[in-house]
Design an enzyme around this catalytic site. Structure first.
Site, mmCIF file in Angstrom:
data_model
loop_
_atom_site.group_PDB
_atom_site.id
_atom_site.type_symbol
_atom_site.label_atom_id
_atom_site.label_comp_id
_atom_site.label_asym_id
_atom_site.label_seq_id
_atom_site.Cartn_x
_atom_site.Cartn_y
_atom_site.Cartn_z
ATOM 1 N N LYS A 1 0.613 -1.158 0.195
ATOM 2 C CA LYS A 1 0.108 0.631 0.392
ATOM 3 C C LYS A 1 0.710 1.308 -0.173
ATOM 4 O O LYS A 1 0.522 2.246 -0.715
ATOM 5 C CB LYS A 1 -1.348 -0.650 1.483
ATOM 6 C CG LYS A 1 -2.225 -1.333 0.697
ATOM 7 C CD LYS A 1 -3.087 -1.105 2.339
ATOM 8 C CE LYS A 1 -3.887 -2.296 2.278
ATOM 9 N NZ LYS A 1 -4.200 -2.903 3.601
ATOM 10 N N GLN B 1 -4.026 -1.319 10.094
ATOM 11 C CA GLN B 1 -4.432 -2.549 9.290
ATOM 12 C C GLN B 1 -4.881 -3.613 10.112
ATOM 13 O O GLN B 1 -4.162 -3.745 11.628
ATOM 14 C CB GLN B 1 -2.193 -2.903 8.724
ATOM 15 C CG GLN B 1 -2.705 -4.274 8.338
ATOM 16 C CD GLN B 1 -3.277 -4.556 6.600
ATOM 17 O OE1 GLN B 1 -2.967 -2.917 6.047
ATOM 18 N NE2 GLN B 1 -3.716 -5.260 6.314
ATOM 19 N N ASP C 1 -10.781 3.620 5.247
ATOM 20 C CA ASP C 1 -11.129 1.803 4.651
ATOM 21 C C ASP C 1 -12.820 2.056 4.799
ATOM 22 O O ASP C 1 -13.438 0.898 4.519
ATOM 23 C CB ASP C 1 -10.793 1.107 6.216
ATOM 24 C CG ASP C 1 -9.239 0.472 5.049
ATOM 25 O OD1 ASP C 1 -9.419 -0.050 4.326
ATOM 26 O OD2 ASP C 1 -8.150 0.256 6.176
#
Ligand code: NDP
Length: 285
Positions: free
Chosen positions: A54, A98, A121
């Site tokens: 990422k 994460q 997200d």
């Protein structure tokens, strides 16, 4: 009939190329780059690889990333402190925590701590609520990428019967909301669904997000259907496969995504897009 393969890698590359141009324009107009804050807790090797990928993708797109590692022993308060710092940092427009977090940390509480305006997200309950009521907010990256893949087939979503297998907050539920927004008739399946094969067989569009290697059998698939395989599983021999039995499904489907090279690359592209959207919102607020 053999299905057309939906090349997620190529489509994601196009998305990233377009995004890079938009990031450049943004940076020139506002004098700073969009920024993604990345928090990695613990030493899970798969998570470390995802995070690295990422960050590399951010760098290639011209997005700044601000990385914070915490040890596996980190307390809830320590994670919360980093989130609070990133919430307050004007260089950070999107925050990526994460997952999964190490055992003992309350994932939902930590996700809810991220400011909804920086929720790249799209997992914050406020953004999940916006999606449910059809208001603009952050949309989770994987289902958002799946919508682009479905659109790439040119098949109508409106009026189609879409079968989503899986009801997680990360994939299944937001996927169903997005398909509903586009006027599909949506069926959501899960571990208690009866006659799964029959239900899947109704799908003009099938999205599998289960996490069980090749559990969706090719013979279940309606002829000509669009099949999107979100699952990423490792077989006993170490090779990767999806939730759909690809070799048999491609003989019935009209379009199908491979694993790897289908949904995975789109997820990262959409994370970059969400970060840019966050930066635009912050700059134009
Ligand atoms: P979860 O484990 O959170 O959810 C799995 C879902 O599958 C649950 O809703 C579960 O039902 C359902 N399920 C389990 N067994 C069955 C069954 N036998 N029949 C029907 N449904 C079943 O997984 P995620 O949604 O987080 O991820 C799903 C998969 O997608 C994983 O392989 C993951 O690695 C992959 N993934 C890939 C991404 C990418 O970028 N390509 C991103 C995110 C995920 P119930 O709710 O009843 O337990």
């Amino acid at each position: 009939m053999t299905a057309q393969i939906i090349d997620g890698k190529a489509i994601a590359k196009e998305c990233r190329k377009a995004l890079k141009g938009r990031v450049k324009e943004f940076s020139e107009q506002y004098g700073h780059a969009p920024g993604l804050g990345v928090i990695l807790v613990g030493e899970d090797p798969a998570s470390a690889v995802y995070v690295r990928n990422k960050e590399k993708a951010c760098a290639r797109a011209g997005i700044a990333s601000f990385h914070h590692d915490l040890p596996i022993t980190a307390t809830q308060e320590q994670v919360a402190k980093i989130i609070d710092e990133m919430n307050a940092d004007s260089r950070v427009h999107g925050i990526l925590l994460q997952l999964p977090l190490p055992k003992g940390l309350d994932e939902q509480a930590m996700l809810a701590r991220i400011h909804p305006d920086k929720d790249a997200d799209g997992f914050h309950p406020i953004n999940a609520g916006y999606l449910a009521v059809g208001k603009d907010g952050y949309v989770p990256c994987t289902p958002k990428g799946v919508m682009t893949l479905i659109a790439s087939t040119g098949q109508p979503i409106e009026g189609a019967h879409a079968v989503v297998i899986g009801r997680s907050n990360i994939v299944g539920k937001p996927q169903a909301q997005l398909l509903l927004q586009k006027n599909a008739t949506v069926t959501i399946c899960h571990s208690r669904t009866k006659n799964l094969a029959e239900v899947v067989g109704l799908g003009d569009i099938v999205v599998a997000a289960v996490g069980r290697p090749e559990m969706v059998k090719g013979e279940w698939i309606k002829k000509g259907a669009v099949v999107i395989d979100v699952g990423i599983n490792r077989r006993d021999d170490g090779t990767l496969c999806g939730d759909v039995e690809f070799e048999t499904a491609k003989e019935r489907a009209g379009w199908i995504t491979p694993v790897p090279g289908g949904v995975g690359p789109m997820t990262i592209a959409m994370l970059l897009e969400n970060t840019l959207e966050g930066a635009i919102r912050a700059a134009t607020r």
